[in-house]
Design an enzyme around this catalytic site. Structure first.
Site, PDB file in Angstrom:
ATOM      1  N   GLY A  46       0.842  -1.197   0.000  1.00 16.06           N
ATOM      2  CA  GLY A  46       0.000   0.000   0.000  1.00 16.06           C
ATOM      3  C   GLY A  46       0.872   1.240   0.000  1.00 16.06           C
ATOM      4  O   GLY A  46       2.072   1.179   0.318  1.00 16.06           O
ATOM      5  N   GLN A  51       2.934   9.964   1.559  1.00 13.54           N
ATOM      6  CA  GLN A  51       4.245   9.315   1.784  1.00 13.54           C
ATOM      7  C   GLN A  51       5.262   9.702   0.701  1.00 13.54           C
ATOM      8  O   GLN A  51       6.455   9.499   0.880  1.00 13.54           O
ATOM      9  CB  GLN A  51       4.090   7.783   1.835  1.00 13.54           C
ATOM     10  CG  GLN A  51       3.310   7.299   3.059  1.00 13.54           C
ATOM     11  CD  GLN A  51       3.135   5.795   3.065  1.00 13.54           C
ATOM     12  OE1 GLN A  51       2.191   5.274   2.493  1.00 13.54           O
ATOM     13  NE2 GLN A  51       4.057   5.093   3.692  1.00 13.54           N
ATOM     14  N   CYS A  94       5.549  -0.406   7.649  1.00  9.51           N
ATOM     15  CA  CYS A  94       5.242   0.856   6.970  1.00  9.51           C
ATOM     16  C   CYS A  94       6.481   1.297   6.204  1.00  9.51           C
ATOM     17  O   CYS A  94       7.589   1.290   6.755  1.00  9.51           O
ATOM     18  CB  CYS A  94       4.848   1.919   7.993  1.00  9.51           C
ATOM     19  SG  CYS A  94       4.448   3.506   7.236  1.00  9.51           S
ATOM     20  N   LEU A  95       6.282   1.674   4.950  1.00 10.92           N
ATOM     21  CA  LEU A  95       7.421   2.096   4.128  1.00 10.92           C
ATOM     22  C   LEU A  95       8.020   3.394   4.660  1.00 10.92           C
ATOM     23  O   LEU A  95       9.175   3.703   4.352  1.00 10.92           O
ATOM     24  CB  LEU A  95       6.979   2.249   2.672  1.00 10.92           C
ATOM     25  CG  LEU A  95       6.420   0.967   2.046  1.00 10.92           C
ATOM     26  CD1 LEU A  95       5.886   1.230   0.642  1.00 10.92           C
ATOM     27  CD2 LEU A  95       7.482  -0.136   2.015  1.00 10.92           C
ATOM     28  N   HIS A 136      -4.763   1.425   7.614  1.00 12.10           N
ATOM     29  CA  HIS A 136      -3.393   1.928   7.769  1.00 12.10           C
ATOM     30  C   HIS A 136      -3.174   3.122   6.821  1.00 12.10           C
ATOM     31  O   HIS A 136      -2.633   4.154   7.222  1.00 12.10           O
ATOM     32  CB  HIS A 136      -2.414   0.782   7.461  1.00 12.10           C
ATOM     33  CG  HIS A 136      -0.975   1.137   7.445  1.00 12.10           C
ATOM     34  ND1 HIS A 136      -0.066   0.623   8.356  1.00 12.10           N
ATOM     35  CD2 HIS A 136      -0.249   1.942   6.626  1.00 12.10           C
ATOM     36  CE1 HIS A 136       1.143   1.112   8.083  1.00 12.10           C
ATOM     37  NE2 HIS A 136       1.060   1.919   7.034  1.00 12.10           N
ATOM     38  N   GLU A 137      -3.604   2.966   5.568  1.00 11.35           N
ATOM     39  CA  GLU A 137      -3.398   4.044   4.582  1.00 11.35           C
ATOM     40  C   GLU A 137      -4.259   5.265   4.911  1.00 11.35           C
ATOM     41  O   GLU A 137      -3.807   6.406   4.751  1.00 11.35           O
ATOM     42  CB  GLU A 137      -3.702   3.540   3.163  1.00 11.35           C
ATOM     43  CG  GLU A 137      -2.888   2.343   2.698  1.00 11.35           C
ATOM     44  CD  GLU A 137      -1.394   2.503   2.865  1.00 11.35           C
ATOM     45  OE1 GLU A 137      -0.892   3.639   2.851  1.00 11.35           O
ATOM     46  OE2 GLU A 137      -0.708   1.479   3.035  1.00 11.35           O
ATOM     47  N   HIS A 140      -2.631   7.383   7.346  1.00 13.94           N
ATOM     48  CA  HIS A 140      -1.647   8.295   6.730  1.00 13.94           C
ATOM     49  C   HIS A 140      -2.325   9.590   6.279  1.00 13.94           C
ATOM     50  O   HIS A 140      -1.745  10.672   6.391  1.00 13.94           O
ATOM     51  CB  HIS A 140      -0.988   7.638   5.507  1.00 13.94           C
ATOM     52  CG  HIS A 140       0.160   6.718   5.824  1.00 13.94           C
ATOM     53  ND1 HIS A 140       1.300   7.137   6.471  1.00 13.94           N
ATOM     54  CD2 HIS A 140       0.356   5.405   5.557  1.00 13.94           C
ATOM     55  CE1 HIS A 140       2.145   6.122   6.592  1.00 13.94           C
ATOM     56  NE2 HIS A 140       1.587   5.047   6.045  1.00 13.94           N
TER      57      HIS A 140
HETATM   58  O1  K1U Z   1       1.633   2.368   3.985  1.00 14.52           O
HETATM   59  C1  K1U Z   1       2.710   1.786   3.883  1.00 14.52           C
HETATM   60  O2  K1U Z   1       3.700   2.284   4.364  1.00 14.52           O
HETATM   61  C2  K1U Z   1       2.801   0.470   3.170  1.00 14.52           C
HETATM   62  C3  K1U Z   1       2.668  -0.717   4.097  1.00 14.52           C
HETATM   63  C4  K1U Z   1       1.221  -1.153   4.103  1.00 14.52           C
HETATM   64  C5  K1U Z   1       0.781  -2.077   5.191  1.00 14.52           C
HETATM   65  C6  K1U Z   1       1.480  -3.222   5.501  1.00 14.52           C
HETATM   66  C7  K1U Z   1       1.025  -4.068   6.497  1.00 14.52           C
HETATM   67  C8  K1U Z   1      -0.137  -3.782   7.160  1.00 14.52           C
HETATM   68  C9  K1U Z   1      -0.821  -2.646   6.859  1.00 14.52           C
HETATM   69  C10 K1U Z   1      -0.368  -1.793   5.860  1.00 14.52           C
HETATM   70  C11 K1U Z   1       3.574  -1.808   3.543  1.00 14.52           C
HETATM   71  O3  K1U Z   1       3.404  -2.251   2.457  1.00 14.52           O
HETATM   72  S1  K1U Z   1       4.854  -2.370   4.564  1.00 14.52           S
HETATM   73  C12 K1U Z   1       5.617  -3.657   3.565  1.00 14.52           C
HETATM   74  C13 K1U Z   1       4.803  -4.904   3.478  1.00 14.52           C
HETATM   75  O4  K1U Z   1       3.822  -5.071   4.185  1.00 14.52           O
HETATM   76  C14 K1U Z   1       5.184  -5.957   2.516  1.00 14.52           C
HETATM   77  C15 K1U Z   1       6.302  -5.838   1.724  1.00 14.52           C
HETATM   78  C16 K1U Z   1       6.632  -6.850   0.836  1.00 14.52           C
HETATM   79  C17 K1U Z   1       5.865  -7.971   0.747  1.00 14.52           C
HETATM   80  C18 K1U Z   1       4.754  -8.114   1.529  1.00 14.52           C
HETATM   81  C19 K1U Z   1       4.406  -7.104   2.411  1.00 14.52           C
HETATM   82 ZN    ZN Z   2       2.457   3.232   6.181  1.00 17.24          ZN
END
Ligand code: K1U
Ligand code: ZN
Length: 171
Positions: A46, A51, A94-95, A136-137, A140
């Site tokens: 996401g 971001q 979270c990225l 989560h998004e 943000h």
């Molecule tokens: O919003 C963000 O920063 C993105 C975040 C979204 C998210 C992840 C987990 C739960 C709720 C919301 C991410 O994508 S973190 C990375 C991640 O979850 C992932 C990365 C590679 C493969 C699978 C998952």
């Molecule tokens: Zn996030």
């Protein structure tokens, strides 16, 4: 399409409250294309526009985790209209908070309205990972990070480590 740099905590830009979008234009679709490319490259499931430093109510998600058959979803001006009393726990990342994960409780199911990539009004009843990810998004969009759901002690430890890591990168 272009990759955009992802802002990381504790950058104050992440605390901005995003503004609703007036309508889905070609310019907005170009932004969503950039967001999707940036999210896949990270990699993540996401991304909210804020971001990448654009405080508009725009979110992209792909929970398929299948490079061969991507299933991108675009959410413009998402608004939750109902949430379940039942909660679900998911270990979130979270990225914008790299290298940290934490168990977060959120409503297990949500209904929400949004405009899609073509500007058409849609309503979804989401559960599982999509429900977690859209919440989560949407946090943000309000300037809230998943670490804001943790105790201030845990959050401060993470923020101090992020600041230390960013200083080491700058050295
Ligand atoms: O919003 C963000 O920063 C993105 C975040 C979204 C998210 C992840 C987990 C739960 C709720 C919301 C991410 O994508 S973190 C990375 C991640 O979850 C992932 C990365 C590679 C493969 C699978 C998952
Ligand atoms: Zn996030």
């Amino acid at each position: 399409m272009a990759l955009r740099p992802i802002i990381t905590a504790p950058d104050p830009l992440l605390k901005q409250v995003s503004k609703p979008v007036a309508g889905v234009t070609d310019e907005l679709r170009a932004l969503m294309d950039d967001m999707l490319e940036t999210m896949y490259e990270a990699p993540g499931i996401g991304l909210a526009a804020v971001q990448i430093g654009v405080p508009l109510c725009v979110v992209v998600i792909d929970i398929s985790r299948d490079e061969e058959n991507p299933e991108p979803q675009y959410f413009v001006n998402p608004e939750i209209t109902w949430m379940s009393e039942e909660l679900a726990t998911y270990e979130e990342g979270c990225l914008s908070v790299p290298e940290f994960n934490a168990d977060i409780d959120r409503p297990a199911e949500v209904k929400f309205n949004y405009l899609d990539y073509d500007g058409a009004a849609q309503e979804i009843h989401a559960d599982g990972l999509l429900a977690t990810c859209i919440q989560h998004e949407m946090d943000h969009l309000k300037g809230v990070l998943f670490i804001d759901h943790l105790s201030s002690i845990k959050r401060n430890i993470i923020v101090r480590k992020l600041v230390k890591a960013s200083k080491q990168v700058a050295e």
